[in-house]
Design an enzyme around this catalytic site. Structure first.
Site, PDB file in Angstrom:
ATOM      1  N   SER A 145       0.812  -1.032  -0.043  1.00  0.00           N
ATOM      2  CA  SER A 145      -0.108  -0.035   0.063  1.00  0.00           C
ATOM      3  C   SER A 145       0.970   1.212   0.009  1.00  0.00           C
ATOM      4  O   SER A 145       2.106   1.283   0.444  1.00  0.00           O
ATOM      5  CB  SER A 145      -1.045   0.025   1.221  1.00  0.00           C
ATOM      6  OG  SER A 145      -1.540   1.409   1.171  1.00  0.00           O
ATOM      7  N   TYR A 159      -1.718  -0.616  10.511  1.00  0.00           N
ATOM      8  CA  TYR A 159      -1.899  -1.128   9.179  1.00  0.00           C
ATOM      9  C   TYR A 159      -0.884  -0.571   8.150  1.00  0.00           C
ATOM     10  O   TYR A 159      -0.146  -1.531   7.541  1.00  0.00           O
ATOM     11  CB  TYR A 159      -3.345  -0.551   8.466  1.00  0.00           C
ATOM     12  CG  TYR A 159      -3.474  -0.748   6.925  1.00  0.00           C
ATOM     13  CD1 TYR A 159      -3.975  -1.809   6.388  1.00  0.00           C
ATOM     14  CD2 TYR A 159      -3.270   0.294   6.134  1.00  0.00           C
ATOM     15  CE1 TYR A 159      -4.130  -2.041   5.123  1.00  0.00           C
ATOM     16  CE2 TYR A 159      -3.392   0.136   4.782  1.00  0.00           C
ATOM     17  CZ  TYR A 159      -3.858  -1.056   4.314  1.00  0.00           C
ATOM     18  OH  TYR A 159      -4.042  -1.214   2.880  1.00  0.00           O
TER      19      TYR A 159
END
Ligand code: NAP
Length: 250
Positions: A145, A159
């Site tokens: 990501s 995350y």
């Protein structure tokens, strides 16, 4: 020997994974669509691919658990053909919050779901693909990501850190297996229109943030799928340990 190529897409039933499953099916792969609990989404996608003449099968397995990963790969071993591509895509995030609110339970859950799962699936894929073990080689694409670069302050640093680990996994493993016929690359999407943002408590997150994206819009799962497919195909044959950012310029 059956020479049909199998691609495993973890979390292949929804969002980026579903777009990836559809693209690989259209390219002639047999697609193993892994999912965790949403059987209906997996069945709808399986039906859609089969209706279009593609080959796929759905396997429920929690890839954060070693037993789930072993059962998933055993199911692939029982299928006609051989594992040619692994797309490590299954991932989760939790409610947006600052670091002061994070519990050990939550941090460990994020790391198990987003990091341990990728390691375990890489391990089982390498065992099957490595030319040093009698395999035919293959490619692995890890879905990281843009958060690995931004750190996701005020939202989910846990995350973001899990995705940083995936970048490191990609680099290390790519070098470890480069001489064994396996290429390992990574895509780093940012702000893609999927259900995931609702899991963080803000379904309209992409809409809220789109004005800060240089391309002035969120990305679509299909745009990420194209990059994943390219990195897994012979078109990228001299790329390994590389990162493709799909963040609209962010
Ligand atoms: P999504 O729409 O929420 O879909 C998640 C998929 O992963 C579902 O198929 C889900 O299965 C599966 N899954 C989750 N945990 C699992 C587990 N432990 N075992 C097996 N399957 C599991 O997610 P997405 O937005 O497409 O995200 C896909 C990947 O892209 C993730 O790694 C995410 O971090 C990354 N990413 C997304 C964005 C974005 O803006 N959306 C941006 C950057 C990176 P069920 O349907 O059964 O729940």
């Amino acid at each position: 020997m059956d020479d049909s190529k199998i691609v495993l897409v973890t979390g292949g039933s929804r969002g980026i994974g579903a777009a990836t499953s559809k693209l690989f099916a259209a390219k002639g792969y047999t697609v193993c669509i892994n999912f965790k609990s949403n059987l209906e989404a997996a069945e709808v996608l399986t039906h859609e691919i089969n209706t279009l003449g593609g080959r796929c099968f759905a396997v429920q397995a929690d890839v954060s658990q070693e037993a789930g990963v072993m059962r998933l790969f055993k199911r692939i071993d029982d299928e006609q053909g051989y594992l040619s591509v692994l797309v490590n895509n299954a991932g989760i995030l939790r409610q947006q919050s600052r670091l002061e609110e994070l519990t050990a339970e939550r941090i460990n859950s994020i790391l198990t779901n987003n990091v341990t799962s990728y390691f375990l699936c890489c391990r089982e894929a390498v065992k099957r693909m490595s030319t040093h073990r009698g395999g035919q080689g293959g490619t692995i694409v890890n879905v990281s990501s843009g958060a690995s670069r931004t750190g996701s302050p005020d939202e989910y640093i846990d995350y973001a850190a899990s995705k940083g680990a995936i970048d490191t996994l990609t680099r290390g493993l790519s070098l470890e297996v480069a001489a064994e016929g396996i290429r390992v690359n990574c895509v780093r999407p940012g702000l893609i229109n999927t259900d995931m943002h609702a899991d963080g408590g803000e379904p309209e997150r992409v809409e809220r943030l789109k004005s800060i994206i240089p391309l002035q819009r969120g990305g679509e799962p299909e745009e990420v799928a194209e990059a994943i497919y390219w990195l897994s195909s012979d078109k990228s044959s001299f790329s390994t340990g590389n990162f493709l950012d799909l963040c609209g310029g962010l």
